[in-house]
Motif scaffolding. Structure first.
Motif, PDB file in Angstrom:
ATOM      1  N   SER A 171       0.862  -1.175   0.000  1.00 16.68           N
ATOM      2  CA  SER A 171       0.000   0.000   0.000  1.00 16.68           C
ATOM      3  C   SER A 171       0.899   1.225   0.000  1.00 16.68           C
ATOM      4  O   SER A 171       1.643   1.454   0.954  1.00 16.68           O
ATOM      5  N   VAL A 172       0.854   1.987  -1.089  1.00 12.86           N
ATOM      6  CA  VAL A 172       1.672   3.197  -1.199  1.00 12.86           C
ATOM      7  C   VAL A 172       0.741   4.395  -1.333  1.00 12.86           C
ATOM      8  O   VAL A 172       0.112   4.599  -2.376  1.00 12.86           O
ATOM      9  N   CYS A 173       0.603   5.132  -0.256  1.00 12.22           N
ATOM     10  CA  CYS A 173      -0.180   6.372  -0.251  1.00 12.22           C
ATOM     11  C   CYS A 173       0.121   7.086   1.064  1.00 12.22           C
ATOM     12  O   CYS A 173       0.818   6.546   1.916  1.00 12.22           O
ATOM     13  N   ARG A 174      -0.381   8.297   1.208  1.00 17.68           N
ATOM     14  CA  ARG A 174      -0.175   9.003   2.472  1.00 17.68           C
ATOM     15  C   ARG A 174      -0.686   8.136   3.620  1.00 17.68           C
ATOM     16  O   ARG A 174      -1.709   7.477   3.501  1.00 17.68           O
ATOM     17  N   ILE A 175       0.040   8.127   4.697  1.00 20.18           N
ATOM     18  CA  ILE A 175      -0.387   7.370   5.876  1.00 20.18           C
ATOM     19  C   ILE A 175      -1.197   8.318   6.756  1.00 20.18           C
ATOM     20  O   ILE A 175      -0.640   9.127   7.506  1.00 20.18           O
ATOM     21  N   GLU A 176      -2.498   8.239   6.593  1.00 12.91           N
ATOM     22  CA  GLU A 176      -3.435   9.130   7.269  1.00 12.91           C
ATOM     23  C   GLU A 176      -4.663   8.335   7.699  1.00 12.91           C
ATOM     24  O   GLU A 176      -5.018   7.352   7.043  1.00 12.91           O
ATOM     25  N   PRO A 177      -5.332   8.754   8.780  1.00 10.15           N
ATOM     26  CA  PRO A 177      -6.494   7.999   9.246  1.00 10.15           C
ATOM     27  C   PRO A 177      -7.564   7.758   8.184  1.00 10.15           C
ATOM     28  O   PRO A 177      -8.139   6.671   8.128  1.00 10.15           O
ATOM     29  N   LYS A 219      -7.190   7.215   5.161  1.00 11.00           N
ATOM     30  CA  LYS A 219      -6.727   6.210   4.192  1.00 11.00           C
ATOM     31  C   LYS A 219      -6.902   4.795   4.776  1.00 11.00           C
ATOM     32  O   LYS A 219      -6.720   3.807   4.098  1.00 11.00           O
ATOM     33  N   ARG A 220      -7.204   4.711   6.050  1.00 13.19           N
ATOM     34  CA  ARG A 220      -7.605   3.496   6.770  1.00 13.19           C
ATOM     35  C   ARG A 220      -6.606   2.335   6.705  1.00 13.19           C
ATOM     36  O   ARG A 220      -7.003   1.170   6.653  1.00 13.19           O
ATOM     37  N   GLN A 221      -5.322   2.643   6.786  1.00  6.44           N
ATOM     38  CA  GLN A 221      -4.331   1.579   6.842  1.00  6.44           C
ATOM     39  C   GLN A 221      -4.502   0.724   8.097  1.00  6.44           C
ATOM     40  O   GLN A 221      -4.095  -0.438   8.104  1.00  6.44           O
ATOM     41  N   GLU A 222      -5.137   1.266   9.111  1.00 12.75           N
ATOM     42  CA  GLU A 222      -5.394   0.505  10.341  1.00 12.75           C
ATOM     43  C   GLU A 222      -6.186  -0.770  10.042  1.00 12.75           C
ATOM     44  O   GLU A 222      -5.931  -1.823  10.626  1.00 12.75           O
ATOM     45  N   LEU A 223      -7.130  -0.703   9.115  1.00  8.72           N
ATOM     46  CA  LEU A 223      -7.892  -1.892   8.742  1.00  8.72           C
ATOM     47  C   LEU A 223      -6.981  -2.968   8.156  1.00  8.72           C
ATOM     48  O   LEU A 223      -7.149  -4.159   8.433  1.00  8.72           O
ATOM     49  N   LEU A 224      -6.017  -2.541   7.355  1.00  6.55           N
ATOM     50  CA  LEU A 224      -5.091  -3.493   6.746  1.00  6.55           C
ATOM     51  C   LEU A 224      -4.222  -4.149   7.814  1.00  6.55           C
ATOM     52  O   LEU A 224      -3.998  -5.363   7.791  1.00  6.55           O
TER      53      LEU A 224
END
Length: 184
Positions: A85-91, A93-98
């Protein structure tokens, strides 16, 4: 649009509403409306953005989908063991789900999150989740700027590409870049 002042207003992804932030938001929307309204023609990169522009600024626009810059960079290589996953790390963008999903992975699949955040707090939160659930061998967080060349190389040999934002602009570059590299 700076989304926290528009469609994300009132959500967990925006500043807490108070008289100061409400006043700022009102002035920002008025300034955007005036400035964008001066254009002879207005184009957006998706239907979602056109709808947002109409809803908040009362302005009509035409969708003009932008291409990926240098799409030939995104080549299909081996199908490795990483979901990238390459994108801004921001809430929003929901990387927490990943990261949370990785708790349930039984195979050797790994997750690699790449990108910067505006203040580092969300990236630190993700690192805490990784530590709390013993996911250090499954999750890598590259909290830094990723060049276009490095991004293409990571995607080339990835198992897949992940992108899970809150109602993003319906035209997520990570999705398109993954598709160009023939990655799910």
């Amino acid at each position: 649009h700076f989304r926290v002042w528009y469609d994300l207003w009132g959500s967990a992804h925006a500043p807490d509403p108070d008289s100061r932030s409400e006043a700022f938001r009102s002035r920002l929307i008025a300034a955007d409306t005036a400035a964008i309204g001066e254009a002879r023609r207005v184009f957006t990169n998706s239907r979602v953005v056109s709808d947002r522009l109409k809803r908040f600024n009362g302005l009509d626009s035409e969708v003009l989908y932008p291409p990926i810059h240098r799409p030939e960079r995104f080549q299909s290589g081996a199908y490795g063991d990483e979901i990238v996953s390459v994108c801004r790390i921001e809430p929003h963008k929901r990387q927490e789900l990943l990261v949370e999903a990785m708790r349930f992975v039984k195979s050797g699949v790994r997750l690699r999150l790449c990108g910067l955040s505006h203040d580092g707090k969300y990236a630190a939160k993700l690192q805490k989740i990784v530590g709390r659930h013993g996911l250090r061998s499954k999750v890598t967080i590259d909290h830094r700027w990723i060049s276009e060349e490095e991004k293409a190389a990571l995607i080339k040999d990835a198992l897949g590409v992940a992108y899970a934002p809150v109602d993003e602009d319906s035209y997520g570059y990570p999705t398109l870049e993954g598709a160009h590299a023939e990655k799910p």
